[in-house]
Motif scaffolding. Structure first.
Motif, PDB file in Angstrom:
ATOM      1  N   ASP A 191      -9.659   4.177   7.449  1.00  0.00           N
ATOM      2  CA  ASP A 191      -9.245   3.649   6.143  1.00  0.00           C
ATOM      3  C   ASP A 191      -7.985   4.345   5.666  1.00  0.00           C
ATOM      4  O   ASP A 191      -7.075   3.707   5.136  1.00  0.00           O
ATOM      5  N   ALA A 192      -7.942   5.670   5.865  1.00  0.00           N
ATOM      6  CA  ALA A 192      -6.769   6.428   5.436  1.00  0.00           C
ATOM      7  C   ALA A 192      -5.532   5.926   6.173  1.00  0.00           C
ATOM      8  O   ALA A 192      -4.464   5.757   5.586  1.00  0.00           O
ATOM      9  N   MET A 193      -5.716   5.652   7.454  1.00  0.00           N
ATOM     10  CA  MET A 193      -4.601   5.162   8.252  1.00  0.00           C
ATOM     11  C   MET A 193      -4.080   3.832   7.703  1.00  0.00           C
ATOM     12  O   MET A 193      -2.882   3.628   7.532  1.00  0.00           O
ATOM     13  N   ARG A 194      -5.018   2.942   7.400  1.00  0.00           N
ATOM     14  CA  ARG A 194      -4.611   1.650   6.833  1.00  0.00           C
ATOM     15  C   ARG A 194      -3.968   1.847   5.476  1.00  0.00           C
ATOM     16  O   ARG A 194      -2.964   1.209   5.157  1.00  0.00           O
ATOM     17  N   ALA A 195      -4.552   2.739   4.663  1.00  0.00           N
ATOM     18  CA  ALA A 195      -4.003   2.971   3.328  1.00  0.00           C
ATOM     19  C   ALA A 195      -2.601   3.553   3.415  1.00  0.00           C
ATOM     20  O   ALA A 195      -1.776   3.339   2.541  1.00  0.00           O
ATOM     21  N   ARG A 242       0.815  -1.211   0.000  1.00  0.00           N
ATOM     22  CA  ARG A 242       0.000   0.000   0.000  1.00  0.00           C
ATOM     23  C   ARG A 242       0.850   1.263   0.000  1.00  0.00           C
ATOM     24  O   ARG A 242       0.419   2.295  -0.498  1.00  0.00           O
ATOM     25  N   PHE A 277      -6.416  13.385   9.020  1.00  0.00           N
ATOM     26  CA  PHE A 277      -6.510  13.144  10.455  1.00  0.00           C
ATOM     27  C   PHE A 277      -6.762  14.486  11.128  1.00  0.00           C
ATOM     28  O   PHE A 277      -5.924  15.386  11.067  1.00  0.00           O
ATOM     29  N   THR A 297     -15.443   9.221   8.994  1.00  0.00           N
ATOM     30  CA  THR A 297     -14.820  10.197   8.095  1.00  0.00           C
ATOM     31  C   THR A 297     -13.649   9.567   7.342  1.00  0.00           C
ATOM     32  O   THR A 297     -12.787  10.268   6.811  1.00  0.00           O
ATOM     33  N   GLU A 298     -13.603   8.243   7.330  1.00  0.00           N
ATOM     34  CA  GLU A 298     -12.608   7.481   6.551  1.00  0.00           C
ATOM     35  C   GLU A 298     -11.185   7.654   7.044  1.00  0.00           C
ATOM     36  O   GLU A 298     -10.237   7.335   6.344  1.00  0.00           O
ATOM     37  N   GLN A 299     -11.022   8.174   8.275  1.00  0.00           N
ATOM     38  CA  GLN A 299      -9.651   8.334   8.770  1.00  0.00           C
ATOM     39  C   GLN A 299      -9.020   6.983   9.104  1.00  0.00           C
ATOM     40  O   GLN A 299      -7.803   6.821   9.014  1.00  0.00           O
ATOM     41  N   PHE A 308      -9.083  10.173  -0.253  1.00  0.00           N
ATOM     42  CA  PHE A 308     -10.414   9.702   0.131  1.00  0.00           C
ATOM     43  C   PHE A 308     -11.458  10.754  -0.179  1.00  0.00           C
ATOM     44  O   PHE A 308     -11.144  11.927  -0.381  1.00  0.00           O
ATOM     45  N   PRO A 310      -4.338   0.406  12.420  1.00  0.00           N
ATOM     46  CA  PRO A 310      -5.135   1.197  13.369  1.00  0.00           C
ATOM     47  C   PRO A 310      -5.178   0.562  14.756  1.00  0.00           C
ATOM     48  O   PRO A 310      -5.310   1.267  15.755  1.00  0.00           O
TER      49      PRO A 310
END
Lengths: 285, 255
Positions: free
Chosen positions: B125-129, A90, A103, B121-123, A97, B134
């Motif tokens: 998912d963003a973290m994983r991406a 990744r 964050f 808020t998809e944070q 997104f 997480p």
């Protein structure tokens, strides 16, 4: 000859879906979706809300696992990988997104620095982080916001920061989830211009999921000219500026209820007689 | 039969997910990377942040126990023994449980709403991406911080509670200081201290992991965050009571 040579070099597969299906309880999210994306390609995925566009993007980087089918990222099958193994792959993909996905408890600068500081494979020396962050933010023209928090910025600005974060580690593939959703037309164009600029300055492959046909049209027909520093219609520099300038390298894909109902060039898209596909193509008078 | 299966499936699947999350959070204790900054931030939020309310609650529970018990003990002419009762009830049961309930209300909800907002808020998912686990980044620090801070808060609550009892015993009942304190001190055995510290430690796992669990499972926007928060508080409070009953049963039999 040269074009043939560059074509073979460019057929390196970045992302491949092989009959991928996924159901959420009773609803079909994806129904045997297959496609392949090569280096330097821009792929625009159009579709109505709930047609599986975002799901497709999340499956592409293994955030969601498909029920069946295989996904290959950089020629490596990711469908069976464990989460820990996925982290390394990744880190070669940038993601924007839908709402930016920033964050909100850390500053803009820390957000953009996050991929650099947290990547396990491409550890960046600490003294290089700050200049890279600054450069990425300068690229989206938000250098002055470094110490602010995401909540202090407007929606369009957050989206731009999201782009900066997606590209800061210079990944060969960037995925954009509805980059213009909920923005006014002018801001939307600014965002798309930035994405095109990013693509043409680095020769990055893009997967753009959107509801707006204009987004894809801009990607297909405009090129960022590195010397003049402006976006120009693609025809005017005659295909001399590398991968990005070949209109055929922008592929359109239309999704309906989890299925790919169209894949082809802009020209083919506009010529399509299908009622659903036509809904995405504005008719010019 | 089919209907029963459909009815049972979600809770069983939920419990399984909870075990998986707990297992991963525990396994991450022995794996890098560790996020020391996040642990300290959480310790501050959970421990220091809860200090005043724990002190206040602890003090007044000591006051109330002393007042109630002195009246009951007066029938047997044993008002002098009130220190013993305060010490045992507080250290064994009320200190750990009250503190855990306060922290559940304050922090299980806080954790669930914070992680829930990040989820919607998809944070997450963003973290994983962006290559971060997480669970490593969010769950494990919260678990460690709660496990360190809850026993400490309980000690504070116990002590302040004894102090509250002393204030009533001395000023209202008129017991001599030495009688109250000696009585309270001598009542406590090794076994009491162990269960008084083991309980908050176990509660800490429940509170932090239940909070994280419902936070990470949040779906459906802002409304989902509210729901996750409520569930986290209710479920962790119930489990605090269930587990304290089980632990008390074990320790009572040990004597």
């Amino acid at each position: 000859m040269t074009s043939a040579a560059s074509n073979t070099a460019a057929t390196e597969s970045l992302l491949r879906f092989d009959t991928v299906s996924l159901n959420f309880d009773e609803t079909v999210a994806l129904d045997s979706v297959s496609f392949e994306m090569c280096a330097g390609e821009t792929r625009v995925v159009l579709g109505a809300a709930g047609s599986g566009k975002t799901t497709l993007l999340k499956i592409a980087i293994g955030l969601i696992r498909p029920d069946s089918g295989r996904v290959y990222l950089f020629d490596q099958e990711i469908t069976g990988l464990k989460e820990a193994q996925l982290f390394d792959i990744r880190s070669k993909v940038g993601v924007l997104f839908q709402e930016g996905g920033l964050f909100d408890s850390i500053t803009i600068a820390e957000n953009v620095a996050y991929p650099l500081l947290n990547s396990r494979t491409h550890a960046v020396p600490l003294d290089e982080v700050e200049p890279k962050v600054r450069e990425a933010l300068r690229f989206v023209e938000l250098e002055q916001t470094m110490e602010q928090f995401p909540a202090e910025l407007s929606g369009g600005m957050r989206r731009r920061v999201g782009i900066a974060r997606a590209v800061v580690s210079e990944p060969p593939l960037v995925l954009y989830d509805s980059p213009t959703a909920g923005l006014d037309p002018i801001t939307a164009t600014t965002i798309m211009a930035l994405i095109a600029k990013e693509r043409d300055s680095q020769d990055i492959a893009n997967l753009i999921v959107t509801q707006r046909y204009q987004d894809g049209q801009l990607m297909a027909n405009f090129r960022y000219n590195r010397t003049s520093g402006h976006l120009e219609p693609a025809s005017s520099n005659g295909g001399a500026a590398g991968h990005g300038s070949d209109p055929a390298r922008t592929v359109f894909m239309v999704m309906k209820e989890g299925r790919v109902v169209f894949e082809g060039t802009q020209h083919e898209l506009e010529a399509s007689q299908d009622a659903y596909i036509q809904k995405f193509v504005p008719k010019y008078s | 039969m089919e209907g029963l299966l459909d009815f049972l499936k979600p809770p069983v699947a939920g419990l399984q997910d909870f075990y998986i999350l707990s297992g991963r959070a525990l396994r991450n204790l022995f794996r890098g990377p560790h996020y020391a900054d996040d642990i300290f931030i959480q310790m501050d939020a959970i421990g220091v942040g809860s200090l005043w309310i724990v002190i206040l609650t602890g003090f007044f529970s000591g006051v109330v126990i002393t007042m109630q018990m002195s009246r009951a003990l007066a029938q047997y002419g044993a008002t002098g023994q009130v220190g013993q009762i305060v010490a045992i009830t507080l250290v064994r049961e009320l200190g750990p449980v009250l503190t855990a309930l306060l922290v559940a209300g304050r922090n299980a909800s806080g954790i669930a709403s914070e992680l829930g907002s990040m989820k919607v808020t998809e944070q997450i998912d963003a973290m994983r991406a962006l290559g971060t686990d997480p669970i490593q980044k969010l769950v494990t620090p919260r678990m460690i911080a709660t496990c360190v801070m809850l026993p400490l808060l309980t000690i504070v609550a116990d002590f302040v509670g004894l102090l509250g009892g002393y204030v009533i015993a001395y000023f209202s009942i008129g017991l001599p200081s030495s009688q109250y304190w000696t009585n309270a001190y001598q009542a406590l055995q090794y076994n009491d201290i162990v269960q008084g510290l083991l309980k908050p430690f176990v509660f800490a796992f429940i509170i932090s992991l239940v909070g994280c669990f419902y936070g990470l499972r949040t779906s459906g926007g802002t409304q989902g965050v509210g729901l996750a928060t409520t569930k986290a508080v209710v479920v962790s409070s119930i489990w605090v009571f269930v587990v304290t009953s089980m632990l008390t049963r074990i320790f009572v039999n040990l004597n």
